[in-house]
Design a protein around this motif. Sequence first.
Motif, PDB file in Angstrom:
ATOM      1  N   ASP A 156     113.214  39.755 112.326  1.00 15.45           N
ATOM      2  CA  ASP A 156     113.730  40.431 111.139  1.00 15.45           C
ATOM      3  C   ASP A 156     113.531  41.930 111.378  1.00 15.45           C
ATOM      4  O   ASP A 156     112.396  42.377 111.571  1.00 15.45           O
ATOM      5  CB  ASP A 156     112.939  39.948 109.915  1.00 15.45           C
ATOM      6  CG  ASP A 156     113.447  40.563 108.627  1.00 15.45           C
ATOM      7  OD1 ASP A 156     114.528  41.184 108.659  1.00 15.45           O
ATOM      8  OD2 ASP A 156     112.757  40.423 107.595  1.00 15.45           O
ATOM      9  N   ASN A 176     121.489  40.913 121.253  1.00 18.41           N
ATOM     10  CA  ASN A 176     121.165  40.083 122.420  1.00 18.41           C
ATOM     11  C   ASN A 176     120.985  38.614 122.049  1.00 18.41           C
ATOM     12  O   ASN A 176     120.471  37.822 122.827  1.00 18.41           O
ATOM     13  CB  ASN A 176     119.884  40.589 123.080  1.00 18.41           C
ATOM     14  CG  ASN A 176     120.025  41.998 123.616  1.00 18.41           C
ATOM     15  OD1 ASN A 176     120.481  42.205 124.726  1.00 18.41           O
ATOM     16  ND2 ASN A 176     119.695  42.985 122.796  1.00 18.41           N
ATOM     17  N   GLU A 177     121.421  38.264 120.826  1.00 20.44           N
ATOM     18  CA  GLU A 177     121.138  36.922 120.315  1.00 20.44           C
ATOM     19  C   GLU A 177     121.819  35.826 121.127  1.00 20.44           C
ATOM     20  O   GLU A 177     121.239  34.761 121.354  1.00 20.44           O
ATOM     21  CB  GLU A 177     121.573  36.810 118.839  1.00 20.44           C
ATOM     22  CG  GLU A 177     120.742  37.645 117.873  1.00 20.44           C
ATOM     23  CD  GLU A 177     121.168  39.106 117.764  1.00 20.44           C
ATOM     24  OE1 GLU A 177     122.081  39.524 118.505  1.00 20.44           O
ATOM     25  OE2 GLU A 177     120.578  39.826 116.945  1.00 20.44           O
ATOM     26  N   ARG A 186     113.176  34.131 115.570  1.00 20.38           N
ATOM     27  CA  ARG A 186     114.059  35.163 115.013  1.00 20.38           C
ATOM     28  C   ARG A 186     113.275  36.444 114.752  1.00 20.38           C
ATOM     29  O   ARG A 186     112.070  36.409 114.484  1.00 20.38           O
ATOM     30  CB  ARG A 186     114.713  34.660 113.714  1.00 20.38           C
ATOM     31  CG  ARG A 186     115.933  33.792 113.996  1.00 20.38           C
ATOM     32  CD  ARG A 186     116.889  33.717 112.822  1.00 20.38           C
ATOM     33  NE  ARG A 186     116.227  33.418 111.552  1.00 20.38           N
ATOM     34  CZ  ARG A 186     116.190  34.256 110.536  1.00 20.38           C
ATOM     35  NH1 ARG A 186     116.752  35.445 110.612  1.00 20.38           N
ATOM     36  NH2 ARG A 186     115.589  33.897 109.416  1.00 20.38           N
ATOM     37  N   VAL A 208     113.424  29.727 120.350  1.00 18.60           N
ATOM     38  CA  VAL A 208     113.849  31.068 119.917  1.00 18.60           C
ATOM     39  C   VAL A 208     113.091  31.423 118.649  1.00 18.60           C
ATOM     40  O   VAL A 208     113.035  30.619 117.721  1.00 18.60           O
ATOM     41  CB  VAL A 208     115.365  31.099 119.609  1.00 18.60           C
ATOM     42  CG1 VAL A 208     115.764  32.465 119.050  1.00 18.60           C
ATOM     43  CG2 VAL A 208     116.178  30.813 120.857  1.00 18.60           C
ATOM     44  N   CYS A 231     116.502  42.089 125.879  1.00 19.35           N
ATOM     45  CA  CYS A 231     117.119  43.338 125.426  1.00 19.35           C
ATOM     46  C   CYS A 231     117.810  43.994 126.608  1.00 19.35           C
ATOM     47  O   CYS A 231     117.161  44.545 127.500  1.00 19.35           O
ATOM     48  CB  CYS A 231     116.063  44.287 124.848  1.00 19.35           C
ATOM     49  SG  CYS A 231     116.801  45.811 124.230  1.00 19.35           S
ATOM     50  N   ALA A 268     120.076  35.281 124.398  1.00 14.83           N
ATOM     51  CA  ALA A 268     118.764  34.676 124.135  1.00 14.83           C
ATOM     52  C   ALA A 268     118.906  33.197 123.757  1.00 14.83           C
ATOM     53  O   ALA A 268     118.138  32.349 124.225  1.00 14.83           O
ATOM     54  CB  ALA A 268     118.066  35.445 123.009  1.00 14.83           C
ATOM     55  N   LYS A 269     119.916  32.898 122.961  1.00 13.03           N
ATOM     56  CA  LYS A 269     120.117  31.511 122.536  1.00 13.03           C
ATOM     57  C   LYS A 269     120.457  30.629 123.747  1.00 13.03           C
ATOM     58  O   LYS A 269     119.907  29.542 123.926  1.00 13.03           O
ATOM     59  CB  LYS A 269     121.261  31.470 121.507  1.00 13.03           C
ATOM     60  CG  LYS A 269     121.482  30.116 120.910  1.00 13.03           C
ATOM     61  CD  LYS A 269     122.582  30.195 119.863  1.00 13.03           C
ATOM     62  CE  LYS A 269     123.074  28.792 119.529  1.00 13.03           C
ATOM     63  NZ  LYS A 269     124.326  28.808 118.803  1.00 13.03           N
ATOM     64  N   ILE A 327     112.687  36.020 122.186  1.00 15.10           N
ATOM     65  CA  ILE A 327     112.990  36.847 121.016  1.00 15.10           C
ATOM     66  C   ILE A 327     114.052  37.866 121.431  1.00 15.10           C
ATOM     67  O   ILE A 327     113.900  38.543 122.461  1.00 15.10           O
ATOM     68  CB  ILE A 327     111.746  37.611 120.487  1.00 15.10           C
ATOM     69  CG1 ILE A 327     110.555  36.661 120.314  1.00 15.10           C
ATOM     70  CG2 ILE A 327     112.061  38.312 119.160  1.00 15.10           C
ATOM     71  CD1 ILE A 327     109.242  37.378 119.971  1.00 15.10           C
ATOM     72  N   ALA A 328     115.118  37.970 120.631  1.00 16.17           N
ATOM     73  CA  ALA A 328     116.205  38.895 120.971  1.00 16.17           C
ATOM     74  C   ALA A 328     116.138  40.140 120.113  1.00 16.17           C
ATOM     75  O   ALA A 328     115.982  40.058 118.886  1.00 16.17           O
ATOM     76  CB  ALA A 328     117.553  38.217 120.751  1.00 16.17           C
ATOM     77  N   PRO A 362     118.358  43.038 118.390  1.00 13.45           N
ATOM     78  CA  PRO A 362     119.727  42.901 117.873  1.00 13.45           C
ATOM     79  C   PRO A 362     120.779  43.155 118.946  1.00 13.45           C
ATOM     80  O   PRO A 362     120.663  44.087 119.751  1.00 13.45           O
ATOM     81  CB  PRO A 362     119.786  43.970 116.768  1.00 13.45           C
ATOM     82  CG  PRO A 362     118.377  44.070 116.288  1.00 13.45           C
ATOM     83  CD  PRO A 362     117.517  43.878 117.518  1.00 13.45           C
TER      84      PRO A 362
END
Length: 302
Positions: free
Chosen positions: A39, A20-21, A37, A35, A65, A24-25, A15-16, A18
């Motif tokens: 919100d 860090n996507e 997401r 992964v 993070c 993480a991907k 889980i990333a 914001p």
Amino acid sequence: MPGGAGRSQEADIVIALPGNELFAKQLAIQGGYDVLRLDTRRFPDGESYLRILGDVEGRRAHIVCTLAQPDLQFLPLAFLADAARDLGAREVNLIAPYLGYMRQDRRFNPGEAITSRSFARLISGLFDGLITVDAHLHRYDALEEIYSIPAQNLHAAPVIAAWVAANVHDPLLVGPDEESAQWVRGIAEIADVPFTVLSKTRYGDRKVRIDVPDLSAWKDQQPILIDDIASSGRTMIEAARQISSQGLKSPICAIVHGLFADDAFAVLSEVAARVVSTDSVPHESNAISLVGLVVDSLTKKA
Ligand code: R5P
């Protein structure tokens, strides 16, 4: 802190927070993890809303993070770790490619907070394990001195050495100050190239003086300045100026953690032949990925 690739039970989840996507991907792709997401938004009064979109129950969760802005990131990070645990994650780990709050490692003046210790206590209370890269260990020998959870400090030296070998002909590695010697020596040994270390006196957050020995023997080499952190950038900028003033080629600057406060990147780009960094902190200079190191570390312990 075991990884999940190839296990019979459900894959680990990533889980990333914001920003860090991408890391993480790539971690999920290379490690075979799922992964989930997140919100998240701010309420009008500034408080945080978080919702994990997906099933956490019984799974090992790796929260990504990088802690380049820890004051802003800490509370959402704490909420996310707590929510993952509350939703039934069987282990909650922090993957922070850059670990903030490592530099105030003693009380330089009476009354100062030793923030490295306080921050370590807070993170240790939230997570089961920590993975980071080249934490700024100056007066501490190991993260375990201040973190009470298993804490792995990976080293970017192999991937930086590989980048140097693939991209630079006839390099001379240069550490801008005594503290950088540990990183520069490690990279020089792996890449089997020469290195030297300069000397720094710091007069303030944005004021440093760099003293350079006679480098004339190296004037045909391509200098590569290497440091763990560029924050105000003044260390790298002054070192680059001094190297050029000796008639050497403009240096390439390779930085593990490119924080680049204010005008740091712009000014450094003017005095350097090129500025590259690892992807520990998302930035346009990112050219060297740490994802493989993190996956290897998770896989070895699976
Ligand atoms: C020394 O403490 C570190 O290794 C870096 O040299 C330092 O953090 C760089 O800071 P700045 O970019 O603000 O000169």
